[in-house]
Design a protein around this motif. Structure first.
Motif, PDB file in Angstrom:
ATOM      1  N   ILE A  29       0.841  -1.208   0.000  1.00 40.13           N
ATOM      2  CA  ILE A  29       0.000   0.000   0.000  1.00 40.13           C
ATOM      3  C   ILE A  29       0.874   1.254   0.000  1.00 40.13           C
ATOM      4  O   ILE A  29       0.573   2.234  -0.698  1.00 40.13           O
ATOM      5  CB  ILE A  29      -0.967  -0.004   1.214  1.00 40.13           C
ATOM      6  CG1 ILE A  29      -1.974  -1.151   1.069  1.00 40.13           C
ATOM      7  CG2 ILE A  29      -1.695   1.330   1.330  1.00 40.13           C
ATOM      8  CD1 ILE A  29      -2.778  -1.438   2.329  1.00 40.13           C
ATOM      9  N   LEU A  32       2.068   1.814  -3.454  1.00 42.68           N
ATOM     10  CA  LEU A  32       0.981   2.369  -4.275  1.00 42.68           C
ATOM     11  C   LEU A  32       0.801   3.863  -4.008  1.00 42.68           C
ATOM     12  O   LEU A  32       0.727   4.673  -4.954  1.00 42.68           O
ATOM     13  CB  LEU A  32      -0.316   1.618  -3.967  1.00 42.68           C
ATOM     14  CG  LEU A  32      -1.595   2.141  -4.638  1.00 42.68           C
ATOM     15  CD1 LEU A  32      -1.494   2.040  -6.155  1.00 42.68           C
ATOM     16  CD2 LEU A  32      -2.820   1.376  -4.137  1.00 42.68           C
ATOM     17  N   LEU A  36       1.326   7.183  -6.526  1.00 42.99           N
ATOM     18  CA  LEU A  36       0.219   8.117  -6.814  1.00 42.99           C
ATOM     19  C   LEU A  36       0.675   9.574  -6.818  1.00 42.99           C
ATOM     20  O   LEU A  36      -0.052  10.446  -7.306  1.00 42.99           O
ATOM     21  CB  LEU A  36      -0.900   7.930  -5.789  1.00 42.99           C
ATOM     22  CG  LEU A  36      -1.713   6.636  -5.903  1.00 42.99           C
ATOM     23  CD1 LEU A  36      -2.710   6.523  -4.762  1.00 42.99           C
ATOM     24  CD2 LEU A  36      -2.432   6.567  -7.251  1.00 42.99           C
ATOM     25  N   PHE A  41      -4.365   6.682 -10.500  1.00 46.61           N
ATOM     26  CA  PHE A  41      -4.620   5.532  -9.627  1.00 46.61           C
ATOM     27  C   PHE A  41      -4.550   4.195 -10.352  1.00 46.61           C
ATOM     28  O   PHE A  41      -3.852   3.269  -9.906  1.00 46.61           O
ATOM     29  CB  PHE A  41      -5.998   5.684  -8.956  1.00 46.61           C
ATOM     30  CG  PHE A  41      -6.372   4.510  -8.096  1.00 46.61           C
ATOM     31  CD1 PHE A  41      -5.785   4.325  -6.849  1.00 46.61           C
ATOM     32  CD2 PHE A  41      -7.298   3.567  -8.539  1.00 46.61           C
ATOM     33  CE1 PHE A  41      -6.117   3.228  -6.050  1.00 46.61           C
ATOM     34  CE2 PHE A  41      -7.628   2.469  -7.746  1.00 46.61           C
ATOM     35  CZ  PHE A  41      -7.043   2.304  -6.498  1.00 46.61           C
ATOM     36  N   ALA A  44      -1.100   3.055 -11.475  1.00 44.69           N
ATOM     37  CA  ALA A  44      -0.284   2.769 -10.284  1.00 44.69           C
ATOM     38  C   ALA A  44      -0.680   1.424  -9.678  1.00 44.69           C
ATOM     39  O   ALA A  44       0.179   0.604  -9.334  1.00 44.69           O
ATOM     40  CB  ALA A  44      -0.458   3.882  -9.249  1.00 44.69           C
ATOM     41  N   LEU A  45      -2.000   1.175  -9.572  1.00 45.19           N
ATOM     42  CA  LEU A  45      -2.489  -0.081  -9.002  1.00 45.19           C
ATOM     43  C   LEU A  45      -2.071  -1.271  -9.863  1.00 45.19           C
ATOM     44  O   LEU A  45      -1.621  -2.307  -9.353  1.00 45.19           O
ATOM     45  CB  LEU A  45      -4.021  -0.035  -8.879  1.00 45.19           C
ATOM     46  CG  LEU A  45      -4.702  -1.262  -8.256  1.00 45.19           C
ATOM     47  CD1 LEU A  45      -4.243  -1.452  -6.816  1.00 45.19           C
ATOM     48  CD2 LEU A  45      -6.226  -1.125  -8.320  1.00 45.19           C
ATOM     49  N   THR A  46      -2.192  -1.113 -11.181  1.00 47.60           N
ATOM     50  CA  THR A  46      -1.802  -2.187 -12.108  1.00 47.60           C
ATOM     51  C   THR A  46      -0.314  -2.486 -12.006  1.00 47.60           C
ATOM     52  O   THR A  46       0.107  -3.647 -11.978  1.00 47.60           O
ATOM     53  CB  THR A  46      -2.145  -1.786 -13.560  1.00 47.60           C
ATOM     54  OG1 THR A  46      -3.531  -1.466 -13.644  1.00 47.60           O
ATOM     55  CG2 THR A  46      -1.836  -2.920 -14.522  1.00 47.60           C
ATOM     56  N   THR A  47       0.483  -1.425 -11.917  1.00 46.61           N
ATOM     57  CA  THR A  47       1.943  -1.596 -11.836  1.00 46.61           C
ATOM     58  C   THR A  47       2.345  -2.324 -10.562  1.00 46.61           C
ATOM     59  O   THR A  47       3.174  -3.241 -10.585  1.00 46.61           O
ATOM     60  CB  THR A  47       2.648  -0.223 -11.904  1.00 46.61           C
ATOM     61  OG1 THR A  47       2.277   0.435 -13.114  1.00 46.61           O
ATOM     62  CG2 THR A  47       4.157  -0.394 -11.870  1.00 46.61           C
ATOM     63  N   VAL A  48       1.763  -1.922  -9.424  1.00 45.88           N
ATOM     64  CA  VAL A  48       2.083  -2.575  -8.149  1.00 45.88           C
ATOM     65  C   VAL A  48       1.715  -4.064  -8.206  1.00 45.88           C
ATOM     66  O   VAL A  48       2.494  -4.930  -7.794  1.00 45.88           O
ATOM     67  CB  VAL A  48       1.371  -1.883  -6.970  1.00 45.88           C
ATOM     68  CG1 VAL A  48       1.496  -2.722  -5.688  1.00 45.88           C
ATOM     69  CG2 VAL A  48       1.952  -0.500  -6.728  1.00 45.88           C
ATOM     70  N   SER A  49       0.534  -4.362  -8.756  1.00 37.87           N
ATOM     71  CA  SER A  49       0.091  -5.761  -8.873  1.00 37.87           C
ATOM     72  C   SER A  49       1.044  -6.567  -9.746  1.00 37.87           C
ATOM     73  O   SER A  49       1.417  -7.699  -9.417  1.00 37.87           O
ATOM     74  CB  SER A  49      -1.321  -5.819  -9.466  1.00 37.87           C
ATOM     75  OG  SER A  49      -2.218  -5.064  -8.698  1.00 37.87           O
ATOM     76  N   SER A 292       7.686  -4.688  -5.252  1.00 36.20           N
ATOM     77  CA  SER A 292       6.857  -3.590  -5.762  1.00 36.20           C
ATOM     78  C   SER A 292       7.312  -2.261  -5.167  1.00 36.20           C
ATOM     79  O   SER A 292       7.351  -1.239  -5.856  1.00 36.20           O
ATOM     80  CB  SER A 292       5.368  -3.833  -5.447  1.00 36.20           C
ATOM     81  OG  SER A 292       5.099  -3.641  -4.074  1.00 36.20           O
ATOM     82  N   ALA A 296       8.859   1.086  -7.025  1.00 38.22           N
ATOM     83  CA  ALA A 296       8.325   2.427  -6.761  1.00 38.22           C
ATOM     84  C   ALA A 296       9.445   3.384  -6.354  1.00 38.22           C
ATOM     85  O   ALA A 296       9.479   4.547  -6.773  1.00 38.22           O
ATOM     86  CB  ALA A 296       7.254   2.363  -5.673  1.00 38.22           C
TER      87      ALA A 296
END
Length: 431
Positions: A29, A32, A36, A41, A44-49, A292, A296
């Motif tokens: 989190i 993520l 951001l 959003f 960013a969410l897709t990349t972290v996953s 992840s 980042a």
């Protein structure tokens, strides 16, 4: 230098941990929220996953579940009793004999099982009651068990050294394994020295001196267990097989040993597999989440900014290493070892390599540093295991723990400023 991503990362991570969010989710989190700052959003969410998934897509990481399973098999297979019996014949008659047996057995058990938790659990449950019956305080016994259990993370085979190899971008696992021997043994010897002085001061009674016949007999009993080190490390160093292949061989060997000792059967094998699967799942989720966050950090140029900031303070190697060690000691208090290695290796490794430090040497520095964190509250996992098994409290253990804790820091600084302690063995083998 843009401070907003760093502030978002640190504040979000500390906040999530403080409200009881599991470490792996806190890391993911925070990664993520950091992303951001720069991108919308959904990307960013897709990349972290994606990074959680691709972070686990590594052949080298296959060694971790195998070594975890071999550690469980060793722990349940009667290995600890053989090692303790052998250690007792060597150091049982010295001042603080049972404490020294605990430390030596932990070094041997940790080296074979590759897990500080397994070592603390095995040594605490077997030697703890015996130490108490001989007049040792349970707090002293717990302190010795807690600190000595971490030596096995330096003495190979060690899962965390494999994780560091991945985080460093390819430091040789064979070189790291060899580099861990002298620092691990040095730390163990320093712990033994302090434990012996403490025991002598408290007047704990001496054990009986073992006869040569007994020493030889217990050594022969322990040979099958100790031979695993020769098979695994010898095979990796000579290039007969990779670390991943060695981990699979370790599973087969430890299973065979457990069956021969009649400690493992078809009845308890499912539980062993379940326990190792749970541990593997926890470790792998931590690795994926940490990868992840590493991505980042790179995306926001945080490692480069920190590197520039550190080098602007000083270009003196001694001073920079001191700062990094202090930062890692602080990090180890609040963060578990695996995510700490994966997150901070990409940050600090570029700094030390610019100063001419070998990545293998820095890996040993980092692992020993974070081993100290395993012995400190509030997230010291080995501390909680040791205290729980001894049926005491952290407050009571602190006093006997402090001198052992300080000698681990002494070992850290010796290894930091004397590179040959880590690099001599890899150089001998041309790694």
């Amino acid at each position: 230098m843009d401070y907003i991503p760093i502030l978002v990362l640190i504040l979000s991570f500390i906040t999530l941990l403080s409200i009881g969010t599991p470490v792996a989710w806190s890391i993911a989190i925070s990664a993520l929220l950091t992303m951001l700052v720069s991108i919308p959003f959904m990307p960013a969410l897709t990349t972290v996953s994606q990074r959680i998934g691709t972070g686990l897509d590594s052949f080298a990481l296959l060694a971790i579940p195998f070594f975890i399973l071999s550690g469980e098999l060793m722990n349940k297979g009667g290995i600890a009793h053989k090692l303790i019996a052998f250690a007792k014949t060597l150091v049982g008659a010295l001042p603080g004999g049972l404490a020294l047996i605990n430390i030596m057995s932990a070094m041997l058990m940790g080296a074979i099982a590759g897990s500080a938790m397994a070592s603390a659990s095995a040594m605490g449950s077997i030697l703890g009651p015996e130490m108490e019956s001989e007049g040792y305080s349970k707090e002293f016994g717990a302190a010795v068990n807690i600190t000595s259990a971490t030596t096995g993370l330096l003495i190979p085979p060690s899962n965390i050294l494999i994780v560091y190899s991945l985080a460093s971008g390819g430091a040789s696992i064979a070189a790291l394994f060899l580099a861990g021997y002298i620092p691990g043994i040095l730390t163990g010897l320093l712990l033994m020295t302090v434990a012996s002085i403490w025991a002598k001061k408290k007047g704990y009674k001496l054990g009986e001196k073992s006869k040569i016949k007994t020493v030889i007999s217990t050594f022969i009993d322990a040979i099958p267990s100790l031979f695993m080190l020769i098979v695994v490390i010898g095979g990796i160093v000579t290039g007969i097989f990779t670390a991943t292949e060695a981990s699979a061989i370790a599973v087969l060997y430890s299973l065979l040993l457990g069956i021969i000792y009649r400690k493992i059967s078809t009845k308890n094998l499912p539980q062993i597999l379940l326990d190792s699967s749970i541990t593997t799942a926890i470790v792998m989720l931590l690795i994926g989440a940490s990868m992840s966050m590493s991505w980042a950090l790179s995306f926001e140029n945080i490692p480069q900014d920190i590197s520039t900031g550190l080098l602007s303070i000083s270009d003196n190697k001694i001073m920079i290493l001191l700062i990094i060690n202090l930062l890692l000691l602080f990090v180890g208090i609040f963060m578990d070892m695996t995510p700490a290695v994966l997150i901070f290796t990409p940050i600090f490794l570029p700094v030390v390599t610019k100063l001419g430090l070998d990545p293998v040497h820095f890996g040993i520095i980092m692992i020993l540093n974070l081993c100290i964190g395993l012995c400190t509250p509030p997230v010291g996992s080995v501390l909680f295991v040791g205290v729980g098994i001894a049926n005491t409290t952290i407050e009571k253990v602190i006093k006997p723990l402090l001198p052992l804790f300080l000698v681990m820091i002494l070992s850290l600084f010796l290894i930091t400023y004397f590179p040959s302690l880590s690099l001599w063995l890899p150089n001998v083998f041309g790694l």
